[in-house]
Scaffold this motif. Structure first.
Motif, mmCIF file in Angstrom:
data_model
loop_
_atom_site.group_PDB
_atom_site.id
_atom_site.type_symbol
_atom_site.label_atom_id
_atom_site.label_comp_id
_atom_site.label_asym_id
_atom_site.label_seq_id
_atom_site.Cartn_x
_atom_site.Cartn_y
_atom_site.Cartn_z
ATOM 1 N N GLU A 241 0.721 -1.107 -0.062
ATOM 2 C CA GLU A 241 0.020 -0.149 -0.015
ATOM 3 C C GLU A 241 1.045 1.208 0.183
ATOM 4 O OE1 GLU A 241 -2.858 -0.018 3.221
ATOM 5 O OE2 GLU A 241 -3.279 -2.011 2.946
ATOM 6 N N GLU A 242 0.222 2.403 -0.043
ATOM 7 C CA GLU A 242 0.747 3.775 -0.283
ATOM 8 C C GLU A 242 1.811 4.032 0.846
ATOM 9 O OE1 GLU A 242 1.970 7.574 -2.108
ATOM 10 O OE2 GLU A 242 1.776 5.417 -2.565
ATOM 11 N N LYS A 243 1.206 3.572 2.277
ATOM 12 C CA LYS A 243 1.920 3.844 3.353
ATOM 13 C C LYS A 243 3.022 3.025 3.508
ATOM 14 C CE LYS A 243 -1.479 0.541 5.840
ATOM 15 N NZ LYS A 243 -0.169 -0.498 6.191
ATOM 16 N N ASP A 244 3.108 1.647 3.032
ATOM 17 C CA ASP A 244 4.290 0.812 3.155
ATOM 18 C C ASP A 244 5.518 1.384 2.263
ATOM 19 O OD1 ASP A 244 2.727 -1.069 4.579
ATOM 20 O OD2 ASP A 244 2.057 -1.819 2.551
ATOM 21 N N ARG A 245 5.364 2.606 1.674
ATOM 22 C CA ARG A 245 6.504 3.213 0.826
ATOM 23 C C ARG A 245 6.769 4.118 1.390
ATOM 24 N NH1 ARG A 245 2.978 0.699 -2.808
ATOM 25 N NH2 ARG A 245 4.035 -0.211 -4.599
ATOM 26 N N ILE A 246 6.581 4.677 2.689
ATOM 27 C CA ILE A 246 6.572 6.163 3.181
ATOM 28 C C ILE A 246 7.244 6.067 4.665
ATOM 29 C CG2 ILE A 246 5.916 8.408 3.688
ATOM 30 C CD1 ILE A 246 3.521 7.720 1.666
ATOM 31 N N SER A 247 8.414 6.590 4.850
ATOM 32 C CA SER A 247 8.976 6.673 6.210
ATOM 33 C C SER A 247 8.379 7.624 6.897
ATOM 34 C CB SER A 247 10.541 6.578 6.041
ATOM 35 O OG SER A 247 11.203 5.815 5.175
ATOM 36 N N THR A 248 8.520 7.417 8.105
ATOM 37 C CA THR A 248 7.651 8.432 9.061
ATOM 38 C C THR A 248 8.667 8.994 10.401
ATOM 39 O OG1 THR A 248 6.442 6.446 10.051
ATOM 40 C CG2 THR A 248 5.310 7.870 8.602
ATOM 41 N N ALA A 249 8.286 10.115 10.979
ATOM 42 C CA ALA A 249 9.049 10.421 12.121
ATOM 43 C C ALA A 249 7.731 10.716 13.148
ATOM 44 C CB ALA A 249 9.738 11.609 11.908
ATOM 45 N N HIS A 250 8.359 10.298 14.645
ATOM 46 C CA HIS A 250 7.545 10.314 15.651
ATOM 47 C C HIS A 250 8.221 11.001 16.714
ATOM 48 C CE1 HIS A 250 4.767 7.433 13.263
ATOM 49 N NE2 HIS A 250 5.747 7.027 12.937
ATOM 50 N N PRO A 251 8.130 12.314 17.115
ATOM 51 C CA PRO A 251 8.635 13.075 18.056
ATOM 52 C C PRO A 251 8.310 12.284 19.252
ATOM 53 C CG PRO A 251 7.624 14.568 16.450
ATOM 54 C CD PRO A 251 7.304 13.287 16.054
ATOM 55 N N LEU A 252 9.365 12.357 20.224
ATOM 56 C CA LEU A 252 9.171 11.825 21.520
ATOM 57 C C LEU A 252 9.153 13.150 22.565
ATOM 58 C CD1 LEU A 252 11.966 8.894 21.642
ATOM 59 C CD2 LEU A 252 9.419 8.799 21.233
ATOM 60 N N PRO A 253 8.582 12.868 23.718
ATOM 61 C CA PRO A 253 8.309 13.936 24.796
ATOM 62 C C PRO A 253 9.739 14.565 25.027
ATOM 63 C CG PRO A 253 7.139 12.146 25.389
ATOM 64 C CD PRO A 253 8.146 11.573 24.407
ATOM 65 N N ASP A 254 10.941 14.029 24.863
ATOM 66 C CA ASP A 254 12.214 14.493 25.324
ATOM 67 C C ASP A 254 13.203 15.238 24.142
ATOM 68 O OD1 ASP A 254 13.094 12.415 23.764
ATOM 69 O OD2 ASP A 254 14.197 11.136 25.501
ATOM 70 N N GLY A 255 12.392 15.448 22.885
ATOM 71 C CA GLY A 255 12.831 16.253 22.009
ATOM 72 C C GLY A 255 13.607 15.280 20.840
ATOM 73 N N ARG A 256 13.703 13.954 21.030
ATOM 74 C CA ARG A 256 14.245 13.059 20.269
ATOM 75 C C ARG A 256 12.903 12.395 19.450
ATOM 76 N NH1 ARG A 256 17.021 8.572 23.661
ATOM 77 N NH2 ARG A 256 15.129 8.812 24.726
ATOM 78 N N SER A 257 13.352 11.714 18.389
ATOM 79 C CA SER A 257 12.203 11.345 17.664
ATOM 80 C C SER A 257 12.577 9.833 17.196
ATOM 81 C CB SER A 257 12.174 12.045 16.144
ATOM 82 O OG SER A 257 11.871 13.448 16.250
ATOM 83 N N ILE A 258 11.626 8.955 17.042
ATOM 84 C CA ILE A 258 11.631 7.777 16.394
ATOM 85 C C ILE A 258 11.285 7.733 14.908
ATOM 86 C CG2 ILE A 258 10.457 5.540 16.291
ATOM 87 C CD1 ILE A 258 12.379 5.502 18.610
ATOM 88 N N VAL A 259 12.033 7.225 14.147
ATOM 89 C CA VAL A 259 12.136 7.309 12.527
ATOM 90 C C VAL A 259 11.831 5.714 12.355
ATOM 91 C CG1 VAL A 259 13.084 7.951 10.445
ATOM 92 C CG2 VAL A 259 13.426 9.241 12.445
ATOM 93 N N ILE A 260 10.580 5.709 11.591
ATOM 94 C CA ILE A 260 10.439 4.238 11.039
ATOM 95 C C ILE A 260 10.753 4.318 9.380
ATOM 96 C CG2 ILE A 260 8.802 2.390 10.525
ATOM 97 C CD1 ILE A 260 9.161 3.429 13.567
ATOM 98 N N VAL A 261 11.879 3.538 9.041
ATOM 99 C CA VAL A 261 12.341 3.794 7.696
ATOM 100 C C VAL A 261 11.590 2.449 7.155
ATOM 101 C CG1 VAL A 261 14.491 3.660 6.402
ATOM 102 C CG2 VAL A 261 14.552 4.517 8.475
ATOM 103 N N ARG A 262 11.050 2.754 5.826
ATOM 104 C CA ARG A 262 10.389 1.579 5.190
ATOM 105 C C ARG A 262 10.856 1.608 3.657
ATOM 106 N NH1 ARG A 262 6.206 4.394 8.329
ATOM 107 N NH2 ARG A 262 5.321 3.045 9.586
ATOM 108 N N SER A 263 11.449 0.337 3.518
ATOM 109 C CA SER A 263 12.132 0.058 2.383
ATOM 110 C C SER A 263 11.697 -1.380 1.606
ATOM 111 C CB SER A 263 13.646 0.163 2.661
ATOM 112 O OG SER A 263 14.116 -0.852 3.687
#
Length: 267
Positions: A128-150
């Motif tokens: 699906e389209e969402k399977d092709r797109i990486s996303t960033a998810h900010p955390l409360p402490d200023g860091r971010s989790i990045v989901i790299v889709r490939s």
């Protein structure tokens, strides 16, 4: 392939500028879909190996499309000079002024569409389209989790080559891969810089079964809990999750499970 993409992301992010900065993007081409921009970028990527695919929504645009950006400038003058270079291979290139939104992939200098996505076969039926797109998810402490889709071509792969990896990104530009292969990563539970989430690991009948992984603030793995989902913190030294099992009739059974974590001296 996934590891190479992550290394590239780390290199691009090694000089991460201040959050929310004004940028001038030199856009070589654009498309409304992840598939379209990946294929357009593939045709010119040898001439711009450090290019990013940017979602214009990261600039605050209400109508977000994908833009292939071979160069990012910090001033209009630098952007005009870069535009002359880019037009040698992309004659319709233009400059877009952008106020990069904090916590976005653009702010982190991570490409929104991995180059490998251009190689997804047209015959793939479960992408699906969402399977092709990486996303960033900010955390409360200023860091971010990045989901790299490939995409990683593998014979007889039930996921048809879909890959998701989980990366921790700090405002300083530091990058750390937490899980190289984490299908369908679950919501992030955080406490004092520690992070827990689940990954789908196997199938039982019609059900996906998960493992919960827990990481300390410095990225060290504190625990891996088999066949559990939806972690949440229970006090300062324990994780609760829903333990999974499948009964003889094929029905999924869930029960709350609490796991005590080892003490950690992470800052």
């Amino acid at each position: 392939m996934i590891k190479a993409a992550l290394v590239a992301a780390m290199v691009l992010g090694s000089t991460l500028p201040a959050w929310g900065e004004r940028l001038w993007l030199v856009v070589g081409t654009s498309d409304r879909t992840a598939t379209g921009i990946a294929r357009k970028a593939k045709a010119v990527v040898p001439t711009a190996p450090n290019a990013l695919v940017v979602r214009t929504g990261d600039c605050g645009d209400k109508r977000s499309i994908f833009a292939w950006v071979p160069e990012i400038a910090a001033s209009p003058g630098a952007a005009r000079a870069a535009l002359s270079r880019v037009r040698a291979t992309a004659k319709d290139a233009y400059v877009k002024r952008c106020n990069a939104r904090p916590g976005t992939l653009l702010a982190l200098r991570v490409t929104a569409v991995d180059p490998s996505v251009a190689n997804v076969p047209e015959t793939a039926v479960n992408w699906e389209e969402k399977d092709r797109i990486s996303t960033a998810h900010p955390l409360p402490d200023g860091r971010s989790i990045v989901i790299v889709r490939s995409f990683a071509p593998t014979a007889d792969d039930p996921l048809e080559g879909r890959r998701e990896s989980v990366m921790l990104a700090e405002p300083s530009g530091k990058r750390l891969v937490l899980e190289e292969n984490c299908p369908s990563p679950g919501p992030m539970a955080t406490q004092q810089g520690r992070i827990a989430f689940h990954c789908a690991r196997q199938e039982a009948g019609n059900h996906l079964l998960h493992d919960v992984v827990v990481f300390g603030r410095s990225g060290e793995k504190l625990a891996e809990i088999r066949r559990c989902r939806d972690p949440k913190w229970a006090g300062s030294q324990a994780i609760e999750c829903r333990e999974e099992s499948v009964d003889a009739e094929g029905a999924l059974q869930l029960r709350t499970k609490r796991i005590a974590l080892p003490p950690t001296n992470s800052p």
